[in-house]
Design a protein around this motif. Sequence first.
Motif, PDB file in Angstrom:
ATOM      1  N   UNK A  66       9.881  25.646 -18.919  1.00  0.00           N
ATOM      2  CA  UNK A  66       9.669  26.575 -17.960  1.00  0.00           C
ATOM      3  C   UNK A  66       9.102  28.040 -18.463  1.00  0.00           C
ATOM      4  N   UNK A  67       9.000  28.856 -17.187  1.00  0.00           N
ATOM      5  CA  UNK A  67       8.794  30.035 -16.996  1.00  0.00           C
ATOM      6  C   UNK A  67       9.859  30.971 -17.178  1.00  0.00           C
ATOM      7  N   UNK A  93       4.235  19.239 -18.213  1.00  0.00           N
ATOM      8  CA  UNK A  93       4.639  20.655 -18.054  1.00  0.00           C
ATOM      9  C   UNK A  93       3.548  21.498 -17.922  1.00  0.00           C
ATOM     10  N   UNK A 121       2.408  26.442 -30.669  1.00  0.00           N
ATOM     11  CA  UNK A 121       3.393  26.101 -29.466  1.00  0.00           C
ATOM     12  C   UNK A 121       2.588  24.685 -28.737  1.00  0.00           C
ATOM     13  N   UNK A 166       2.819  22.005 -25.253  1.00  0.00           N
ATOM     14  CA  UNK A 166       3.889  21.356 -24.054  1.00  0.00           C
ATOM     15  C   UNK A 166       3.398  20.035 -23.748  1.00  0.00           C
ATOM     16  N   UNK A 205       2.498  32.262 -25.033  1.00  0.00           N
ATOM     17  CA  UNK A 205       1.703  32.250 -23.798  1.00  0.00           C
ATOM     18  C   UNK A 205       2.399  33.015 -22.861  1.00  0.00           C
ATOM     19  N   UNK A 206       1.836  34.054 -22.212  1.00  0.00           N
ATOM     20  CA  UNK A 206       2.393  35.003 -21.120  1.00  0.00           C
ATOM     21  C   UNK A 206       1.411  34.900 -19.911  1.00  0.00           C
ATOM     22  N   UNK A 207       1.994  35.248 -19.030  1.00  0.00           N
ATOM     23  CA  UNK A 207       1.249  35.510 -17.436  1.00  0.00           C
ATOM     24  C   UNK A 207       1.809  36.628 -16.953  1.00  0.00           C
ATOM     25  N   UNK A 208       0.763  37.234 -16.476  1.00  0.00           N
ATOM     26  CA  UNK A 208       1.157  38.560 -15.973  1.00  0.00           C
ATOM     27  C   UNK A 208       1.721  38.477 -14.490  1.00  0.00           C
ATOM     28  N   UNK A 217       5.995  37.525 -18.074  1.00  0.00           N
ATOM     29  CA  UNK A 217       6.409  35.907 -17.820  1.00  0.00           C
ATOM     30  C   UNK A 217       5.962  35.155 -18.907  1.00  0.00           C
ATOM     31  N   UNK A 218       7.213  34.647 -19.749  1.00  0.00           N
ATOM     32  CA  UNK A 218       6.735  33.712 -20.902  1.00  0.00           C
ATOM     33  C   UNK A 218       6.780  32.408 -20.561  1.00  0.00           C
ATOM     34  N   UNK A 219       5.946  31.544 -21.101  1.00  0.00           N
ATOM     35  CA  UNK A 219       5.845  30.030 -20.910  1.00  0.00           C
ATOM     36  C   UNK A 219       6.886  29.634 -21.905  1.00  0.00           C
ATOM     37  N   UNK A 220       7.681  28.781 -21.684  1.00  0.00           N
ATOM     38  CA  UNK A 220       8.465  28.135 -22.773  1.00  0.00           C
ATOM     39  C   UNK A 220       8.505  26.684 -22.285  1.00  0.00           C
ATOM     40  N   UNK A 245       2.008  21.509 -14.740  1.00  0.00           N
ATOM     41  CA  UNK A 245       2.935  22.325 -13.936  1.00  0.00           C
ATOM     42  C   UNK A 245       2.800  23.906 -13.915  1.00  0.00           C
ATOM     43  N   UNK A 246       2.528  24.353 -15.287  1.00  0.00           N
ATOM     44  CA  UNK A 246       2.401  25.803 -15.484  1.00  0.00           C
ATOM     45  C   UNK A 246       0.921  26.053 -15.057  1.00  0.00           C
TER      46      UNK A 246
END
Lengths: 131, 131
Positions: free
Chosen positions: A120-121, B8, B2, B4, B83-86, A114-117, B11-12
């Motif tokens: 959004x994700x 945002x 990066x 935001x 930035x990534x989320x698992x 899941x990449x945060x952009x 929210x993330x």
Amino acid sequence: MMKLSKEKAEEIASTLNYRWPDETVVAVAQEYLSGKVLMVASMNKEAVIRTLTTGVVHYWSKSRKELWIKGATSGHIQVLEKFYIDCDRDSVLLIVRQASLKACHEGYHSCFHYEVKEDGIQVNDQIHYKE
Amino acid sequence: MMKLSKEKAEEIASTLNYRWPDETVVAVAQEYLSGKVLMVASMNKEAVIRTLTTGVVHYWSKSRKELWIKGATSGHIQVLEKFYIDCDRDSVLLIVRQASLKACHEGYHSCFHYEVKEDGIQVNDQIHYKE
């Protein structure tokens, strides 16, 4: 595959600081050669010893409160190639060969898909550290 | 770098599962382009928001019980690139540019500079995932 004697594995495991919940260290699995970060999990002392003596990655499941071989049911095992310890001795970095290129139970190569952009994700299962 | 908007970022940050001690997620920092795994640390919700809004990596110190900017005193800051989320949403992977190539307070590029070998633990600060 990397494998140590039981005596040496126990000696190494005894140097770690199991200060995370359930007396564990944090384990980061990174893929051999590609450098892709696959997942984060926990290892207690027994998981460290079994991983080092068998060359097959074992973790501690905090939710199920049991030792598990990664991929025991799915077949997506991780074969240990290298093992690193950090300066605080409470985290380890496992360099692994990931069977079937699926570390994630959702079917992805990496759990970090899941990449945060800015907007959004988004799902992105490519190598993280490159453009 | 990066960055935001605050809206945002909040929210993330709200989508994460802060289930580690002190209501944190585990954060793995990996170097942009080289793929070297630099360190593991913790982030609470505020650390996630400040990292995403400033582009400079903030962690939560469980020992000092405070938010800290990585490199605030040493100058070895980490600039956020990705930035990534698992899949479990309790771990994040930060792709960073590491100032001064020293992530470790012991002066090494990576905190994971102790390599387990058959004859014991050796210092090795090279890229982990390659031979």
